[in-house]
Design a protein around this motif. Structure first.
Motif, PDB file in Angstrom:
ATOM      1  N   ARG A  64      85.412   6.284 -17.156  1.00 18.93           N
ATOM      2  CA  ARG A  64      83.987   5.984 -17.331  1.00 18.93           C
ATOM      3  C   ARG A  64      83.431   6.675 -18.569  1.00 18.93           C
ATOM      4  O   ARG A  64      82.637   6.100 -19.320  1.00 18.93           O
ATOM      5  N   THR A  65      83.854   7.923 -18.785  1.00 19.82           N
ATOM      6  CA  THR A  65      83.378   8.665 -19.953  1.00 19.82           C
ATOM      7  C   THR A  65      83.823   7.978 -21.240  1.00 19.82           C
ATOM      8  O   THR A  65      83.057   7.863 -22.200  1.00 19.82           O
ATOM      9  N   GLU A  66      85.076   7.519 -21.253  1.00 22.63           N
ATOM     10  CA  GLU A  66      85.589   6.809 -22.434  1.00 22.63           C
ATOM     11  C   GLU A  66      84.828   5.502 -22.652  1.00 22.63           C
ATOM     12  O   GLU A  66      84.473   5.153 -23.791  1.00 22.63           O
ATOM     13  N   LEU A  67      84.541   4.792 -21.565  1.00 24.43           N
ATOM     14  CA  LEU A  67      83.803   3.542 -21.680  1.00 24.43           C
ATOM     15  C   LEU A  67      82.364   3.772 -22.145  1.00 24.43           C
ATOM     16  O   LEU A  67      81.785   2.930 -22.827  1.00 24.43           O
ATOM     17  N   ALA A  68      81.789   4.919 -21.779  1.00 27.38           N
ATOM     18  CA  ALA A  68      80.424   5.227 -22.209  1.00 27.38           C
ATOM     19  C   ALA A  68      80.343   5.294 -23.730  1.00 27.38           C
ATOM     20  O   ALA A  68      79.431   4.724 -24.347  1.00 27.38           O
ATOM     21  N   MET A  69      81.312   5.960 -24.348  1.00 25.60           N
ATOM     22  CA  MET A  69      81.319   6.062 -25.807  1.00 25.60           C
ATOM     23  C   MET A  69      81.583   4.698 -26.446  1.00 25.60           C
ATOM     24  O   MET A  69      80.989   4.346 -27.469  1.00 25.60           O
ATOM     25  N   THR A  70      82.474   3.930 -25.810  1.00 28.81           N
ATOM     26  CA  THR A  70      82.762   2.596 -26.330  1.00 28.81           C
ATOM     27  C   THR A  70      81.522   1.710 -26.278  1.00 28.81           C
ATOM     28  O   THR A  70      81.237   0.957 -27.212  1.00 28.81           O
ATOM     29  N   LEU A  71      80.785   1.818 -25.182  1.00 29.92           N
ATOM     30  CA  LEU A  71      79.593   0.990 -25.017  1.00 29.92           C
ATOM     31  C   LEU A  71      78.502   1.375 -26.019  1.00 29.92           C
ATOM     32  O   LEU A  71      77.795   0.510 -26.543  1.00 29.92           O
ATOM     33  N   LYS A  72      78.369   2.659 -26.323  1.00 26.84           N
ATOM     34  CA  LYS A  72      77.386   3.103 -27.317  1.00 26.84           C
ATOM     35  C   LYS A  72      77.687   2.496 -28.691  1.00 26.84           C
ATOM     36  O   LYS A  72      76.785   2.260 -29.497  1.00 26.84           O
ATOM     37  N   TYR A  73      78.976   2.246 -28.921  1.00 27.48           N
ATOM     38  CA  TYR A  73      79.367   1.605 -30.181  1.00 27.48           C
ATOM     39  C   TYR A  73      79.097   0.104 -30.131  1.00 27.48           C
ATOM     40  O   TYR A  73      78.510  -0.469 -31.056  1.00 27.48           O
ATOM     41  N   TYR A  74      79.526  -0.535 -29.054  1.00 24.96           N
ATOM     42  CA  TYR A  74      79.471  -1.992 -29.010  1.00 24.96           C
ATOM     43  C   TYR A  74      78.057  -2.542 -28.898  1.00 24.96           C
ATOM     44  O   TYR A  74      77.788  -3.658 -29.357  1.00 24.96           O
TER      45      TYR A  74
END
Length: 413
Positions: A64-74
């Motif tokens: 989830r933490t990794e996806l949070a950073m990915t989502l902030k980018y996308y």
């Protein structure tokens, strides 16, 4: 001076250790199930994987933490795509937003969404020009935009927070293009088995990696996007996604190495088809469709039929209509998949994974019937991971034929 290769025979102890290791690996393979998820790009493979992981409480906090950073980018990446499309389709932004838009488009590296920029990005997304562009997707199939991202734009301030951890819904809505091969392992207590789910990218440049994932498979799950009939491929924006997806599906179900594996077909994204079918009449893309255009079930049956019609006669297969973001739907479907695989396994419908070659060959290695241990390949061959070269077609060879051929090979070596 010359150089030569030195050879040394393995000691009996080393041979016993190697044999024990082979037996241990074979036992581990037999006690696990490997599901390979295939399908064209954006058919929902990765979303299905995430949903299965969540159902079995295997979706970790680190994920989830990794996806949070990915989502902030996308979120910002998708916003840039919208602004570029506004320019392409001649949609004029409000003057007060033009400067921010030009600054964002000028960035060589897409910035992450944070509390410092979220307000101006919200204004850009809510600009009438951007909203007008989003409405265009309901009447222009050439304008493609990830539908699942739209709800995420409405919670930009939440996502921008430094301590943001995405919910299950946020993780599922973030549908990203898969690159490479990803493996997810879950333990299913009810059947006392490990399940390895292999997710591979579906874009054209990713498909050459599929063949390397065939070894040891227990079943194939093939995902199909029901709503792609009115869309074009990302690679050239001209080829019909449905045509390419259908051709790819036909190629996969016709592969000899996969012929004995259960095939589970998931007609996915039914939720998006429900939003699309009234805006893009089926007859525009399938003139021979004679059903009721307003009858959703008939539309689903027709699209489903275009795929089922190319499954080879006698090929073992099951199918489900799915919505990858619907927890109850995926839970029911996955339970059905698990039962189908276990039934096939008990009936001998699934090849023992330990009998598959570990080489690049996609055909199962046929063991030498003259050996006391049928799990081992023929020791007379110089490369133990390759099938016996004396057998012209391992998929169709019979044990009796193999016996004679093996004796011939041993006589030549």
């Amino acid at each position: 001076m010359g150089c030569g290769a030195s050879t040394s025979e393995s000691s009996p102890e080393d041979k016993e250790i190697n044999a024990a290791a082979i037996r241990a690996d074979a036992k581990a393979l037999r006690q696990s199930l490997k599901l390979l998820i295939l399908g064209a790009g954006e058919s929902g493979k990765s979303t299905i994987c995430k949903q299965i992981m969540m159902i079995h409480n295997q979706f970790t906090q680190d994920m989830r933490t990794e996806l949070a950073m990915t989502l902030k980018y996308y979120i910002v990446f998708w916003l840039k795509l919208l602004l570029q499309a506004c320019s392409q389709y001649k949609h004029q932004l409000l003057e007060e937003n033009t400067t921010h838009a030009m600054a964002l488009l000028a960035c060589t590296e897409t910035p992450l969404l944070d509390l410092d920029n979220v307000v101006q990005y919200e204004k850009l997304y809510n600009d009438p020009a951007v909203q007008c562009l989003l409405e265009r997707r309901n009447r222009d199939a050439s304008f493609a935009f990830p539908e699942s991202s739209l709800p995420l734009f409405r919670i930009m301030r939440t996502i921008a927070a430094p301590d943001y951890i995405p919910s299950d819904e946020d993780c599922l809505l973030m549908r990203l293009r898969t690159s490479g091969v990803h493996e997810y392992t879950i333990y299913i207590k009810s059947i006392n088995r490990k399940l390895v789910i292999v997710d591979v990218g579906g874009q054209r440049n990713e498909r050459r990696k599929w063949v390397h994932c065939f070894d040891g498979c227990s079943a194939i799950i093939y995902c199909i996007a029901l709503d792609d009939y009115a869309a074009t491929t990302l690679e050239d924006a001209k080829t019909s996604r449905h045509s390419e997806s259908l051709k790819l599906f036909q190629d996969v179900v016709s592969l000899d190495p996969l012929a004995d594996l259960p095939l589970i077909i998931l007609f996915n994204r039914v939720d998006l088809l429900r939003d699309k079918y009234k805006h893009f009449p089926l007859t525009k893309h399938f003139p021979h469709f004679s059903g009721d255009l307003d009858n959703f079930d008939e539309v689903v049956r027709f699209i489903r039929g275009t795929y089922l019609s190319v499954v080879p006669e006698g090929r073992q297969h099951f199918y489900h209509v799915t919505c990858a973001i619907d927890r109850d739907n995926v839970k029911f479907v996955f339970r059905s998949i698990r039962e189908a695989i276990m039934n096939a396994s008990m009936e001998g419908g699934i090849p023992d994974p330990s009998r598959w070659s570990t080489s690049r060959s996609t055909l199962p290695a046929l063991p030498c019937p003259a050996l006391p241990c049928p799990a081992l390949p023929c020791p007379a061959l110089p490369c133990l991971v390759l099938p016996c070269p004396a057998l012209p077609c391992l998929a169709k060879a019979r044990a009796g034929q193999a016996q004679g051929m093996c004796e011939q090979v041993q006589g030549k070596v």
